[in-house]
Design an enzyme around this catalytic site. Structure first.
Site, short mmCIF file in Angstrom:
data_model
loop_
_atom_site.label_atom_id
_atom_site.label_comp_id
_atom_site.label_asym_id
_atom_site.label_seq_id
_atom_site.Cartn_x
_atom_site.Cartn_y
_atom_site.Cartn_z
N LYS B 69 0.66 -1.43 0.06
CA LYS B 69 0.00 0.18 0.05
C LYS B 69 0.81 1.33 0.07
O LYS B 69 1.92 1.36 0.11
CB LYS B 69 -0.68 -0.10 1.42
CG LYS B 69 -1.74 0.38 0.87
CD LYS B 69 -2.96 0.74 2.39
CE LYS B 69 -4.04 2.44 2.57
NZ LYS B 69 -5.05 1.06 3.81
N SER B 146 -9.55 1.70 2.50
CA SER B 146 -9.26 2.31 1.70
C SER B 146 -7.91 1.31 0.49
O SER B 146 -6.80 2.12 -0.42
CB SER B 146 -8.33 3.31 2.45
OG SER B 146 -7.88 2.59 3.63
N SER B 171 -9.68 -0.95 6.56
CA SER B 171 -9.05 -0.37 4.99
C SER B 171 -8.15 -2.16 4.97
O SER B 171 -7.84 -2.01 3.43
CB SER B 171 -8.37 0.32 5.35
OG SER B 171 -8.73 1.62 5.38
#
Lengths: 469, 474
Positions: B69, B146, B171
């Site tokens: 990420k 996310s 997330s």
């Protein structure tokens, strides 16, 4: 205002003292050493994204010592908060500080005058970076930031508004510095101590003005004296505000008018875990705590029977006090006090040296003072030896033996030197007889010179008087 | 192919790690053109690492492609948390998880797309100039968020691969659910956050996402454990998670969270979860219903108060002074900071900064920030009580199937935040939780979409998650 003030002047201090740890509060960078800008930095003290703080345990230990020395109530947990505000010296635009629960509260410091000053709180925080204005505060077109200082550990000490004069504020600062020194948590040569002062006077109905950025105890008195005068002269226009002390010019300048309290949006710093302050930790530190100056003063008066003034001067400097205690065990404490307080301090000042610069072993001081005590050498000779002793250590007894500097107390011998002096200075003798009493001292001086200071001044005095009267 | 088998083939030379890595990069580039899963593909660094692994393939993850990420720092590679304000920021250090992955021979292939600073549940709140990742099953739909890019790429590729996601309020499991993969969000403090661009420091956790549960377990073993550089990281021994896969689950006590099936939860999802639960019962698990009212009723406001309060302080440092996006120097420092932040932070970021700043202001912090902290304690207590009785709690990961972008646009801010309703609880309590893809259901439009079940375990009991997860996937 919570307190009802009655005194002419009301002063409260917020003092920031840098703690003398080797490394910074939340990272492993050195707090001293290379002074090239931004040489002692890492991701943490630069506030780089992703970096995380790790607490320096030594700094906690130091701050706890201070809390104990000031008799504070100590929080059972150490919790850090984020104090948020935007400013270019802030690596993260928040400062890791303490808010709700400071490390210590409700302490006190007793001044020499007998007055007790309340300590509201003692807490820990990190120092911001230094802003450098290349051509001065007002003229520089740009500002440089040096992060070497960013993250240095600070103790903030907040007093109650108990101080009543600039002189008292100075005394407080001075005594606080003595305590910090004694605790071994502050290094006068590299650590900075700064104060912000709240000051108000009766004439303005105690309208509070904050003075920022005063460095050192002499400056505190200067800044506050200036501010008291200013407020007295401008009684009608004094408003609640923050002012900055400009020590170069010697005035305070308005920084911002403060209608409301500043907004810092404190939250607990979630990157740091709560550290328990256990009874065991406190006991450990207590065991390790040195006797403080005020305790020493009491002890010296009681045990050594020396004057309070001597006791205070000696106790104010930790190394001097340590030496005194050893010397007073061996020679008359009053003699020791006199010689250390007056002569040693004088010689040090003259040579621009400090106690910590001395490689002096107290055994030589003891040797020297023993000879003084036993009337083996004169004060004059002892002073000269002391001057040499601070250059490099040697045995005063061996020295006296080698150069033959023993005190001359033999009356016959001294009488001969006196007669010589009278013969060589007939004018002085005439003057003395004509009532010029100073001339006697001149003649005695001549004898001392001839004997390289070794003659016993009392004997010389007696014989000289006999001869010329 | 499972990561373990792949790694064995790397070690014994059956697969050439450099050639394989090159192919992986090409594949990623191709996918990315269509789906926007990467903010950066770090080809050069990946091939360099592959060459090192070729020389010494002894690491536990030798040759395994790992995507990360964007909010996790990779030395020398743009790490922007999907925000223009950090454009061009190349960290000078690796996050601890990256350091550990690299040390074991894992190959970092790129930084995955996300909601800017993690602020979203659909990965549609990407930063200015960034692209929204598209759902691998239907490009008109969201990946979840996310960690949307991580979820999408994990589903889309056929080569062995693990992604490192990050969760603050859900997330990891949310995009895992929308993309039909496994996502494990560990106990708070189990995996070091050092090198993570913070959202809410008391909530943030890094965890693996993968297609095989064994791969999740393997990577967990590498990234978990004490870190001197991070104070909240736990000094607890790391379990052999891999050994938990394929263990019998009979006797396991499972609590179904009643509030997970309220109005607002899709019927298809409820049906699928209930079906799967029956299978677990058949396999010998004891299943029972439990109510977690505090967590579900107060979780969302509590999470948004704490998360935004912390975030608003974390994001204060982005002001264009030393890294990231700069603007022309003019006016006072305040004017400059304002300009940099106004121009380069996205709308949702600004909303959350304002929310968080408000919640911690003098006069409001008692009513919002401090109160939220108190409720958080209550929520933790509620879970702790539940774990006296149960080994695992289950519910849907998200109450809806992956929505299409047009529908998301119609949502109000609060409706948008509602997507986290089931996931914020374990995140607030710091409990390990995992999304397990349990099959597909057709939505109203007749599109087959993945359904995810969320498993929640007690603190540091990642073992139970792996164990039950592997039973569900059989």
């Amino acid at each position: 205002m919570t307190k009802k003030f009655t005194t002419d002047i009301v002063i409260g201090l917020e003092i920031h003292a840098e703690l003398a740890t080797d490394t910074k509060l939340f990272c492993g960078c050195k707090t001293y050493g290379d002074d090239n800008p931004n040489s002692r930095t890492c991701e943490v003290c630069l506030g780089m994204p992703g970096s995380k703080p790790v607490l320096n345990k030594k700094a906690v230990d130091y701050a706890l010592r201070l809390c104990l020395a000031l008799g504070c109530k100590i929080s059972p947990e150490l919790i850090f908060s984020r104090k948020s505000y935007f400013y270019p010296d802030m690596a993260k635009n928040y400062q890791i500080s303490q808010y709700e629960i400071p490390l210590g509260i409700k302490g006190k410091l007793k001044l020499h005058t007998g007055k007790t000053v309340g300590i509201t709180r003692v807490h820990m925080e990190e120092d911001p970076a230094a802003l450098i204005h290349p051509s001065g505060m007002t003229k520089s077109k740009y500002v440089l930031v040096d992060y070497n200082r960013s993250g240095d550990p600070l103790a903030e000490i907040v007093t109650e508004p108990d101080l009543e004069s600039p002189e008292e504020a100075r005394l407080f600062m001075k005594q606080l510095i003595t305590i910090l020194n004694y605790l071994g948590i502050f290094d006068v040569n590299r650590c900075i101590i700064k104060a912000d002062a709240n000051i108000s006077i009766k004439e303005t109905n105690y309208t509070r003005v904050e003075i920022k950025n005063i460095t050192g105890f002499k400056e505190i008195e200067r800044a506050l004296k200036y501010e008291v005068e200013r407020q007295k002269q401008e009684v009608k226009s004094v408003v609640q505000e923050t002012r900055a002390w400009d020590s170069d010019v010697g005035i305070t300048r308005s920084m911002r008018k403060k209608e409301v309290e500043e907004e810092y949006g404190y939250i607990i710093d979630p990157d740091l875990v709560k550290t328990e302050v256990t009874k065991g930790m406190i006991e450990e530190i207590k065991k390790d705590m040195p006797e403080l100056a005020q305790q020493k003063v009491k002890k010296y008066i009681k045990e050594f029977n020396i004057s309070e003034e001597d006791a205070r001067v000696i106790a104010a400097e930790r190394l001097l006090a340590e030496m005194f205690e050893k010397v007073a065990e061996e020679v008359d404490p009053n003699l020791a006090a006199k010689w250390l307080r007056r002569e040693l301090v004088r010689v040090l000042n003259y040579n621009k040296k400090e106690m910590k610069d001395l490689a002096l072993d107290e055994k030589y001081i003891i040797e020297l003072l023993k000879m003084v005590e036993d009337n083996e050498i004169t004060d004059n000779v002892a002073q000269k030896i002391l001057e040499k002793l601070i250059e490099k250590p040697f045995s005063p007894r061996d020295y006296v033996r080698k150069i033959g500097a023993k005190k001359i107390a033999d009356e016959k011998q001294i009488r001969r030197f006196c007669e010589e002096a009278i013969k060589e200075n007939p004018q002085a003798v005439e003057d003395y007889k004509a009532g010029e009493k100073k001339s006697l001292q001149f003649l005695i001086g001549q004898v001392m010179r001839k004997t390289k200071g070794q003659a016993d001044p009392a004997v010389v005095n007696k014989i000289m008087k006999e001869l010329i009267e | 192919m499972k990561a373990e088998d792949f790694i064995t083939q790397i070690k014994n030379g059956k697969i050439d790690v450099v050639e394989h890595t090159k192919k992986v990069i090409e594949e990623c580039k191709k996918i990315n053109k269509e789906y926007n899963y990467f903010n950066v593909i770090c080809e050069k660094e990946a091939i360099e690492q592959a060459k090192k692994v070729k020389k010494d393939p002894s690491g536990k993850l030798a040759g395994l492609p790992v995507s990360v990420k964007d909010c996790i720092c990779v030395k020398g590679v743009d790490s922007t948390a999907g925000s223009r304000i950090l454009k061009g920021y190349k960290p000078t250090f690796d996050a601890t998880v990256i350091e550990r992955v690299k040390k074991e021979g894992g190959i970092i292939i790129g930084k995955t797309s996300q909601d800017e600073f993690g602020f979203g549940g659909f990965s549609v709140n990407v930063g200015i100039d960034y692209k929204i990742p598209l759902n691998p099953f239907d490009k008109k739909r969201a990946c979840g968020g996310s960690s949307g890019g991580s979820g999408g790429i994990t589903q889309k590729v056929d080569f062995p691969h693990v992604s490192l996601g990050e969760s603050t309020g859900g997330s990891i499991v949310n995009p895992a659910s929308f993309c039909g993969v496994i996502g494990l969000c560990p106990t708070y403090g189990r995996v070091s956050r050092h090198g993570l661009l913070d959202y809410g420091n008391s909530l943030d956790k890094i965890g693996p996402m993968a297609k095989n549960i064994e791969d999740v377990a393997l990577v967990m073993e590498v990234i978990a454990g004490k870190d001197e550089n991070e104070s909240t990281c736990l000094d607890e021994p790391v379990d052999d998670y891999s050994k938990q896969a394929n263990i019998d689950i009979s006797g396991m006590k499972i609590g179904i969270i009643k509030e997970g099936f309220r109005k607002g939860t899709d019927k298809e999802i409820e049906k699928k979860i209930k079906e799967k639960t029956k299978e677990l019962e058949k396999a010998g698990a004891e299943v029972d219903e439990i109510s977690l009212k505090t967590s579900i009723d107060y979780g969302l406001p509590t999470y948004y108060m704490i998360g935004t309060s912390e975030a608003s302080t974390n994001l204060a440092r982005y002001c264009g002074m030393r890294y990231g996006k700069h603007e022309k120097l003019e006016g006072s420092f305040n004017d400059y900071f304002k300009k940099v932040r106004s121009r380069n932070l996205g709308k949702e970021v600004k909303r959350r900064i304002m929310l968080g700043t408000f919640a911690r202001m003098a006069g409001y912090r008692d009513a919002y920030y401090l109160k939220a902290a108190k409720i958080r304690t209550k929520i933790i207590e509620e879970y702790k009580k539940a774990f006296k009785k149960y080994d695992i709690l289950i519910c849907p990961t998200v109450p809806i199937l992956p929505p299409n972008f047009d529908d998301i646009k119609k949502l109000s801010v609060v409706q948008n935040y509602m997507i986290d309703v089931l996931t914020v609880g374990p995140n607030l309590a710091g409990l390990p939780h995992m999304n397990v893809p349990i099959g597909f259901e057709k939505d109203g439009a007749g599109v087959e979409l993945p359904v995810g079940m969320m498993l929640i375990a007690d603190h540091l009991d990642e073992n139970s998650l792996i164990r039950l997860g592997s039973a569900l996937l059989k």
